[in-house]
Design an enzyme around this catalytic site. Structure first.
Site, PDB file in Angstrom:
ATOM      1  N   TYR A  18      25.010 -24.903 -24.025  1.00 44.98           N
ATOM      2  CA  TYR A  18      23.681 -24.362 -23.732  1.00 44.98           C
ATOM      3  C   TYR A  18      22.790 -24.254 -24.964  1.00 44.98           C
ATOM      4  O   TYR A  18      21.645 -23.812 -24.847  1.00 44.98           O
ATOM      5  CB  TYR A  18      23.820 -22.990 -23.083  1.00 44.98           C
ATOM      6  CG  TYR A  18      24.561 -23.027 -21.769  1.00 44.98           C
ATOM      7  CD1 TYR A  18      23.941 -23.485 -20.612  1.00 44.98           C
ATOM      8  CD2 TYR A  18      25.895 -22.620 -21.685  1.00 44.98           C
ATOM      9  CE1 TYR A  18      24.620 -23.529 -19.404  1.00 44.98           C
ATOM     10  CE2 TYR A  18      26.588 -22.656 -20.482  1.00 44.98           C
ATOM     11  CZ  TYR A  18      25.943 -23.115 -19.343  1.00 44.98           C
ATOM     12  OH  TYR A  18      26.621 -23.163 -18.151  1.00 44.98           O
ATOM     13  N   HIS A  23      16.415 -22.095 -21.406  1.00 43.64           N
ATOM     14  CA  HIS A  23      16.898 -20.776 -20.986  1.00 43.64           C
ATOM     15  C   HIS A  23      17.362 -19.946 -22.182  1.00 43.64           C
ATOM     16  O   HIS A  23      17.466 -18.718 -22.085  1.00 43.64           O
ATOM     17  CB  HIS A  23      18.052 -20.970 -20.010  1.00 43.64           C
ATOM     18  CG  HIS A  23      18.028 -20.054 -18.820  1.00 43.64           C
ATOM     19  ND1 HIS A  23      16.897 -19.392 -18.379  1.00 43.64           N
ATOM     20  CD2 HIS A  23      19.020 -19.684 -17.958  1.00 43.64           C
ATOM     21  CE1 HIS A  23      17.192 -18.673 -17.303  1.00 43.64           C
ATOM     22  NE2 HIS A  23      18.462 -18.822 -17.037  1.00 43.64           N
ATOM     23  N   TYR A  69      27.060 -14.476 -20.392  1.00 45.80           N
ATOM     24  CA  TYR A  69      26.279 -15.402 -19.569  1.00 45.80           C
ATOM     25  C   TYR A  69      25.080 -14.653 -18.992  1.00 45.80           C
ATOM     26  O   TYR A  69      25.100 -13.440 -18.807  1.00 45.80           O
ATOM     27  CB  TYR A  69      27.104 -16.093 -18.491  1.00 45.80           C
ATOM     28  CG  TYR A  69      28.053 -17.119 -19.076  1.00 45.80           C
ATOM     29  CD1 TYR A  69      27.601 -18.404 -19.397  1.00 45.80           C
ATOM     30  CD2 TYR A  69      29.379 -16.792 -19.347  1.00 45.80           C
ATOM     31  CE1 TYR A  69      28.461 -19.334 -19.967  1.00 45.80           C
ATOM     32  CE2 TYR A  69      30.239 -17.716 -19.917  1.00 45.80           C
ATOM     33  CZ  TYR A  69      29.775 -18.986 -20.224  1.00 45.80           C
ATOM     34  OH  TYR A  69      30.619 -19.897 -20.803  1.00 45.80           O
ATOM     35  N   ASN A  71      23.536 -14.234 -16.197  1.00 47.00           N
ATOM     36  CA  ASN A  71      23.506 -13.429 -14.971  1.00 47.00           C
ATOM     37  C   ASN A  71      24.157 -12.059 -15.113  1.00 47.00           C
ATOM     38  O   ASN A  71      24.034 -11.227 -14.212  1.00 47.00           O
ATOM     39  CB  ASN A  71      24.174 -14.191 -13.829  1.00 47.00           C
ATOM     40  CG  ASN A  71      23.397 -15.426 -13.425  1.00 47.00           C
ATOM     41  OD1 ASN A  71      22.349 -15.724 -13.995  1.00 47.00           O
ATOM     42  ND2 ASN A  71      23.907 -16.142 -12.448  1.00 47.00           N
ATOM     43  N   ASN A 117      17.250 -14.052 -13.577  1.00 45.95           N
ATOM     44  CA  ASN A 117      18.545 -13.401 -13.356  1.00 45.95           C
ATOM     45  C   ASN A 117      18.972 -12.503 -14.510  1.00 45.95           C
ATOM     46  O   ASN A 117      19.656 -11.503 -14.301  1.00 45.95           O
ATOM     47  CB  ASN A 117      19.622 -14.450 -13.080  1.00 45.95           C
ATOM     48  CG  ASN A 117      19.468 -15.089 -11.715  1.00 45.95           C
ATOM     49  OD1 ASN A 117      18.918 -14.485 -10.797  1.00 45.95           O
ATOM     50  ND2 ASN A 117      19.935 -16.318 -11.577  1.00 45.95           N
TER      51      ASN A 117
END
EC number: 3.1.1.29
Length: 203
Positions: A18, A23, A69, A71, A117
């Site tokens: 990532y 994001h 993460y 979420n 989220n």
């Protein structure tokens, strides 16, 4: 002062998969701050994240990159607030926002998750929407609503293009300036500059 900025949290997803994605622009901002100011992050398992300290006295900040993460970001943020004894009002969350053009910033003292989220998790774990957040524009993948919905995941989990990189560099500089202004001036005064931030390339 009860509402003095004490903890800055950059939202993102851990792991090399990532790195550099839209994001993860919250992570990118704190990583750039660490590189410029010469400090480093360390793993803090009890806080479920990477933690650093910067500054001294009244200007001392704790910085956090949750490793849960996106979420489940709120679990790390809740643990950090409890550990350091800070309130949600002393928090600033750096978060990507697809509804804002790349290169723009938006500071808010409170509000809903807006479909994000990471913010949703933070609201759930803190039990309040009343915490400051700095939304960092990453732009939308399309203007058409149906196409936009279809491309949302690939867009936010995709990397910035080479053509976008100059704007990314400028907005990351803007985030660091925003943090300093919030420390010096407070949310309201700093917000005037932050919400008007607009590199020439996106005017």
């Amino acid at each position: 002062m009860a509402d003095v900025l004490r903890l800055v949290v950059g939202l993102g997803n851990p792991g090399t998969k990532y790195e550099g994605t839209r994001h993860n622009i919250g992570f990118m901002a704190l990583e750039q701050m660490a590189s410029r100011e010469g400090f480093s992050f360390r793993q803090q398992s009890k806080l479920h994240g990477l933690v650093a300290e910067h500054g001294i006295g009244e200007s001392r900040l704790r910085l956090l990159m949750p490793q849960t993460y996106m979420n489940d970001s709120g679990r790390s943020i809740r643990a950090a607030l409890d550990w350091f004894g800070f309130t949600p009002e002393q928090l600033l969350v750096l978060v990507d926002d697809m509804d804002i053009p790349l290169g723009r910033l938006r500071l808010r003292g409170q509000g809903s998750a807006g479909g994000h989220n990471g913010l949703r998790s933070t609201i759930q774990h803190l039990g309040t929407q009343a915490f400051p957040r700095l939304r960092i524009g990453i732009g939308a993948p399309a203007d058409n609503p149906a196409e936009r919905r279809a491309r949302t995941v690939s867009h936010v989990l995709g990397s910035f293009s080479r053509a976008e990189q100059p704007e990314v560099d400028v907005v990351l500089d803007g985030v660091l300036e925003a943090i300093q202004r919030i420390q010096r001036q407070g949310l309201d005064r700093a917000g005037n500059w932050i919400n008007g931030f607009c590199p020439a390339s996106v005017e």
